[in-house]
Write a protein that holds these residues in place. Structure first.
Motif, short mmCIF file in Angstrom:
data_model
loop_
_atom_site.label_atom_id
_atom_site.label_comp_id
_atom_site.label_asym_id
_atom_site.label_seq_id
_atom_site.Cartn_x
_atom_site.Cartn_y
_atom_site.Cartn_z
N HIS A 113 0.84 -1.20 0.00
CA HIS A 113 0.00 0.00 0.00
C HIS A 113 0.87 1.25 0.00
CE1 HIS A 113 -3.73 -2.22 1.01
NE2 HIS A 113 -2.87 -3.05 1.57
N LYS A 114 0.42 2.26 -0.75
CA LYS A 114 1.12 3.54 -0.82
C LYS A 114 0.08 4.64 -0.87
CE LYS A 114 4.67 6.23 -2.06
NZ LYS A 114 5.73 6.61 -1.23
N ILE A 115 0.28 5.70 -0.09
CA ILE A 115 -0.61 6.85 -0.14
C ILE A 115 0.00 7.88 -1.08
CG2 ILE A 115 -1.64 8.74 1.17
CD1 ILE A 115 -1.62 6.88 3.62
N ILE A 116 -0.74 8.19 -2.14
CA ILE A 116 -0.27 9.17 -3.12
C ILE A 116 -0.52 10.59 -2.60
CG2 ILE A 116 -0.61 10.08 -5.44
CD1 ILE A 116 -1.40 7.26 -6.29
N ALA A 117 -1.72 10.81 -2.03
CA ALA A 117 -2.07 12.15 -1.55
C ALA A 117 -2.98 12.03 -0.34
CB ALA A 117 -2.76 12.94 -2.65
N GLN A 118 -2.67 12.80 0.68
CA GLN A 118 -3.52 12.89 1.88
C GLN A 118 -4.64 13.92 1.61
OE1 GLN A 118 -3.50 11.08 4.46
NE2 GLN A 118 -1.43 10.31 4.77
N PRO A 119 -5.74 13.86 2.38
CA PRO A 119 -6.78 14.88 2.20
C PRO A 119 -6.22 16.28 2.44
CG PRO A 119 -7.55 13.12 3.64
CD PRO A 119 -6.09 12.88 3.40
N LEU A 120 -6.60 17.21 1.59
CA LEU A 120 -6.21 18.62 1.66
C LEU A 120 -4.69 18.82 1.63
CD1 LEU A 120 -8.83 19.65 4.35
CD2 LEU A 120 -9.02 19.89 1.88
N SER A 121 -3.97 17.90 1.02
CA SER A 121 -2.51 18.00 0.90
C SER A 121 -2.11 17.71 -0.54
CB SER A 121 -1.83 16.98 1.81
OG SER A 121 -2.12 17.24 3.16
N PRO A 122 -0.94 18.22 -0.97
CA PRO A 122 -0.49 17.94 -2.33
C PRO A 122 -0.14 16.48 -2.51
CG PRO A 122 0.99 19.48 -1.17
CD PRO A 122 -0.08 19.09 -0.23
N PRO A 123 -0.07 16.01 -3.74
CA PRO A 123 -0.24 16.76 -4.98
C PRO A 123 -1.71 17.01 -5.32
CG PRO A 123 0.32 14.48 -5.47
CD PRO A 123 0.34 14.62 -4.00
N PHE A 124 -1.97 18.18 -5.85
CA PHE A 124 -3.31 18.55 -6.29
C PHE A 124 -3.39 18.38 -7.81
CE2 PHE A 124 -2.70 21.25 -2.43
CZ PHE A 124 -3.61 20.58 -1.63
N GLU A 125 -4.33 19.09 -8.46
CA GLU A 125 -4.43 18.99 -9.92
C GLU A 125 -3.11 19.39 -10.56
OE1 GLU A 125 -7.34 20.91 -8.70
OE2 GLU A 125 -8.72 19.23 -8.79
N GLN A 126 -2.76 18.68 -11.61
CA GLN A 126 -1.52 18.86 -12.36
C GLN A 126 -0.29 18.53 -11.53
OE1 GLN A 126 -2.21 19.24 -15.53
NE2 GLN A 126 -4.32 19.52 -14.94
N GLY A 127 -0.48 17.83 -10.42
CA GLY A 127 0.65 17.42 -9.58
C GLY A 127 1.15 16.05 -9.98
N PHE A 128 2.46 15.88 -9.96
CA PHE A 128 3.07 14.61 -10.33
C PHE A 128 3.28 13.74 -9.10
CE2 PHE A 128 4.22 17.34 -13.85
CZ PHE A 128 4.00 16.52 -14.93
N PHE A 129 3.31 12.43 -9.34
CA PHE A 129 3.60 11.48 -8.28
C PHE A 129 4.39 10.32 -8.86
CE2 PHE A 129 -0.40 10.08 -10.09
CZ PHE A 129 -0.27 8.70 -10.18
N THR A 130 5.13 9.64 -8.01
CA THR A 130 5.86 8.44 -8.41
C THR A 130 5.62 7.36 -7.37
OG1 THR A 130 7.88 9.08 -7.27
CG2 THR A 130 7.70 9.70 -9.58
N ILE A 131 5.59 6.13 -7.83
CA ILE A 131 5.43 4.98 -6.95
C ILE A 131 6.51 3.97 -7.34
CG2 ILE A 131 3.90 3.17 -6.14
CD1 ILE A 131 1.58 4.96 -7.23
N PRO A 132 7.58 3.91 -6.55
CA PRO A 132 8.63 2.93 -6.87
C PRO A 132 8.19 1.52 -6.51
CG PRO A 132 9.23 4.19 -4.93
CD PRO A 132 7.93 4.75 -5.43
N ASN A 133 8.62 0.58 -7.31
CA ASN A 133 8.33 -0.82 -7.02
C ASN A 133 9.13 -1.23 -5.79
OD1 ASN A 133 8.18 -3.67 -7.01
ND2 ASN A 133 7.83 -3.66 -9.20
#
Length: 150
Positions: A113-133
């Motif tokens: 499990h990985k959390i990409i974004a918490q409530p009311l926290s970045p990344p927002f729209e047009q925000g990038f994210f990465t999930i390493p294996n």
């Protein structure tokens, strides 16, 4: 004293003169082992996939899009890591990701499990994210899922 001028040896100099134009004509995609991928901000650029998704059914070298009631995102999967962009999002809800041990993404103790974004926290729209294996785990995953618990 005689004036000694330093010059390059003849054979390496001729080799560089011969090789330089060939090096300059190479395109970046042919000179690197990795292919460039662009994550565009247009909703219709990715292949819309089911959520959860069996990894083996994803076409190679494509950008995928996940439409959820709380978010829309696009990602690129290089068979190891995930790179993505959030196109739209309900900021009051989190975005979670799960590498699934089973193909149908039934919950197991082996899921990652990985959390990409918490409530009311970045990344927002047009925000990038990465999930390493998680390379340290002694097994591979069969599926993936994006979610947003209430």
């Amino acid at each position: 004293m005689p004036n000694k001028s330093r010059s390059l040896p003849l054979k390496p100099t001729l080799f560089l003169i011969y090789l330089l134009p060939a090096l300059l004509n190479l395109s970046p995609s042919s000179s690197w082992a990795m292919e460039r991928v662009s994550l565009k901000t247009h909703p219709d650029t990715g292949i819309v996939i089911a959520n959860p998704m069996e990894i083996e059914k994803l076409p190679n070298k494509k950008t995928y899009q996940v439409n959820h009631e709380a978010f829309t995102l696009q990602f690129f999967f290089n068979e190891k890591d995930i790179f993505g962009i959030i196109l739209k999002r309900d900021k009051s809800r989190p975005i979670h990701f799960r590498w699934c041990f089973l193909r149908n993404c039934e919950e197991t103790q082996y899921d990652y499990h990985k959390i990409i974004a918490q409530p009311l926290s970045p990344p927002f729209e047009q925000g990038f994210f990465t999930i390493p294996n998680p390379f340290y785990l002694p097994y591979s995953f069969q599926g993936l899922e994006f979610s947003s618990p209430k």
